[in-house]
Design an enzyme around this catalytic site. Structure first.
Site, PDB file in Angstrom:
ATOM      1  CG  ASN A  42      -0.324  -0.199   2.517  1.00  0.00           C
ATOM      2  OD1 ASN A  42       0.642  -0.953   2.648  1.00  0.00           O
ATOM      3  ND2 ASN A  42      -0.820   0.480   3.531  1.00  0.00           N
ATOM      4  N   PRO A  68       9.933  -6.885  -0.905  1.00  0.00           N
ATOM      5  CG  PRO A  68      10.100  -5.930  -3.035  1.00  0.00           C
ATOM      6  CD  PRO A  68      10.878  -6.701  -2.007  1.00  0.00           C
ATOM      7  CB  ALA A  69       3.875  -6.336  -1.377  1.00  0.00           C
ATOM      8  N   GLY A 124       2.301  -5.577   7.787  1.00  0.00           N
ATOM      9  CA  GLY A 124       1.331  -6.365   7.026  1.00  0.00           C
ATOM     10  C   GLY A 124       0.203  -6.835   7.925  1.00  0.00           C
ATOM     11  CD  GLU A 183       1.909  -0.613  10.902  1.00  0.00           C
ATOM     12  OE1 GLU A 183       0.738  -1.032  11.098  1.00  0.00           O
ATOM     13  OE2 GLU A 183       2.276  -0.091   9.855  1.00  0.00           O
ATOM     14  CG  LEU A 184       1.285  -7.109  13.164  1.00  0.00           C
ATOM     15  CD1 LEU A 184       1.035  -8.259  14.120  1.00  0.00           C
ATOM     16  CD2 LEU A 184       2.010  -7.592  11.914  1.00  0.00           C
ATOM     17  CB  CYS A 186      -2.229  -0.237   8.903  1.00  0.00           C
ATOM     18  SG  CYS A 186      -0.903   0.985   9.112  1.00  0.00           S
ATOM     19  CD  GLU A 223      -6.254  -4.039   8.483  1.00  0.00           C
ATOM     20  OE1 GLU A 223      -5.541  -3.018   8.478  1.00  0.00           O
ATOM     21  OE2 GLU A 223      -5.796  -5.193   8.571  1.00  0.00           O
TER      22      GLU A 223
END
Length: 479
Positions: free
Chosen positions: A147, A171-172, A223, A245-246, A279, A379
């Site tokens: 993102n 990376p993603a 993620g 960091e979720l 997030c 979420e």
């Protein structure tokens, strides 16, 4: 593109590749290697070699180089932004802005490096000294989402480099191209080979191999919560340090005495930015009943002015990055509708010329949401807001905290004492009162409960890449 390891482009050892698709058109933008454990070994070995000299580089030199890297990002913001726009689908101006703002974070971390200090206790006897210093934790694995791929990489890379660590980044799968491009830019700007390596592939392949590898000493991950738990479990095998960091399911509380114009402007802006794909966005809102309907009217009007950017056109928001992310918004909207909520805006995929190639979902406002609806408990990671009336601020606070997440919270109240009391009561790592700004580069960012472990940004971010070391010195005192 290929992987970037040890200062050069490198093909994957298996020869397998994966396609990167445009979220706008669905067309293939590029391909990258589908890396595996063998590629992880090569990248980690490169980072470990480079760390032997990098950690010994004087702090002043690391700081000067990091500031040079920040300037290189600014100089190449247009070019990297175009690549990010192609792989993410976010409007170009916002992509370029991400690069520039991320460069600012590199500068902040560099400044924090100059403030790091060792300490010496004054409590020892003659001929004894005790020094507490800091060592870099070791090779770092940085795993980042789609993102904000550059910003969230800089959260980790900028802190790690200043601390004296080297990095292997994965990376993603959706957005590796901008990170790969940045690695080459940094190398050209003077970052030594092996200090920053980028590998590509999926989480279950090369991602798992990096996490389980015995050499790296830390994993920094942004993620989903489920993936974060799996990483934490895997990292226990070698007791790697973790920064996670979720997920977030952040709540806003709007009191009856709030400035509704300011509240609805802030929530519309923050709830739908990047098409809701971040997030700590506002996900659910609790509004005191006396102003509930007025709030809904104002918010719907403002959110309704946001436009989607079709292929070849202009607009405020791009498509969702892929079908999986799109499905959350669609399912939560359908679930709320089936359970009796009012859909005041949006609620269904946008199709037609310019939209059919991507997963376009409009800003969506769900009124009369209840706690049995997914939008109020899970979420979304999309442009969907659940709004619920409450009878009191105390009820709103209880509902806001009745969540396994604790990343961010937002309070709007005309009574400062009540607003501060609610802000202090929210179980969240960051709380905004009476407006919503971007998170500051100088203060800690991270979550409570299942929203993560540790903090990033500012000195707090740098400290998470350092280990304390105590040295006991003895010497003969001259007569």
């Amino acid at each position: 593109m290929e992987m970037f390891i040890d200062g050069s482009w490198r093909a994957g050892q298996s020869g397998a590749r994966m396609e990167i698709f445009s979220p706008v058109t669905g067309a293939v933008v590029d391909t990258v290697p589908l890396g595996d454990a063998a590629d992880a070994d090569v990248a980690v070995a490169s980072a470990a070699r480079a760390m032997e000299s990098w950690k010994r580089l004087p702090m002043a030199e690391r700081v000067a180089l990091q500031k040079k890297l920040a300037q290189a990002m600014r100089d190449n913001a247009d070019a990297v932004g175009k690549v990010l726009n192609a792989e993410l689908g976010r409007p170009l101006a916002a992509c370029i802005g991400e690069i520039s703002r991320s460069a600012d974070l590199l500068d902040v971390y560099a400044e924090e490096g100059l403030r790091l200090q060792a300490t010496m206790s004054l409590g020892q006897g003659a001929g004894e000294k005790t020094i507490v210093t800091r060592d870099p934790v070791g090779v770092v694995v940085a795993i980042t989402p789609f993102n904000y791929p550059i910003t969230l990489l800089m959260f980790k890379l900028g802190a790690a480099l200043i601390a004296g660590c080297t990095v292997v980044a994965k990376p993603a799968e959706d957005t590796p191209l901008s990170t790969l491009m940045l690695a080459e830019i940094f190398h050209a700007a003077g970052l030594p080979a092996g200090v920053f390596n980028v590998v590509t592939g999926d989480g279950r392949g090369i991602g798992a191999a990096l996490i389980e590898h015995p050499v790296p000493r830390k994993v920094a991950f942004t993620g989903g919560t489920a993936a974060g738990k799996a990483i934490a479990a895997a990292a226990t095998g070698t007791l790697k340090r973790l920064t996670l960091e979720l997920g977030g399911q952040s709540a806003a509380i709007v009191c009856a005495d709030a400035d509704l114009d300011k509240a609805t402007t802030a929530i519309a802006r923050h709830g739908f930015a990047n098409t809701g794909q971040f997030c700590y966005r506002v996900n659910r809102v609790f509004v005191e009943r006396p102003v509930y309907e007025d709030f809904l009217v104002r918010l719907t009007e403002k959110a309704g002015k946001l436009t989607l950017q079709p292929e070849g056109g202009s607009g405020d928001l791009g498509p969702l990055v892929n079908e999986k992310i799109f499905a959350n918004s669609a399912l939560q909207s359908d679930d709320a509708r089936a359970r009796g909520a009012r859909i005041l805006l949006g609620g269904a995929r946008v199709t037609g010329p310019g939209y059919d190639g991507g997963f376009y979902f409009p800003p969506t406002i769900i009124a009369d949401a209840t706690q049995d609806m997914a939008v109020m408990t899970e979420e979304t990671f999309g442009p969907v807001l659940g709004i619920a009336p409450v009878d009191s601020a105390a009820e709103a606070l209880a509902l806001a905290n009745a969540s396994r997440y604790g990343l961010a919270g937002f309070v709007f109240s005309g009574d400062l004492a009540r607003g501060l009391t609610l802000a202090e009561g929210l179980e969240a790592g960051s709380v905004w009162l009476n407006d919503i700004h971007r998170s500051s580069h100088y203060v800690p960012f991270g979550g409570m409960k299942e929203s993560g472990l540790g903090r990033e940004k500012g000195r707090y971010g740098v400290e998470s890449y350092l280990e304390y070391k105590t040295m006991y010195l003895s010497y003969e005192v001259p007569e």
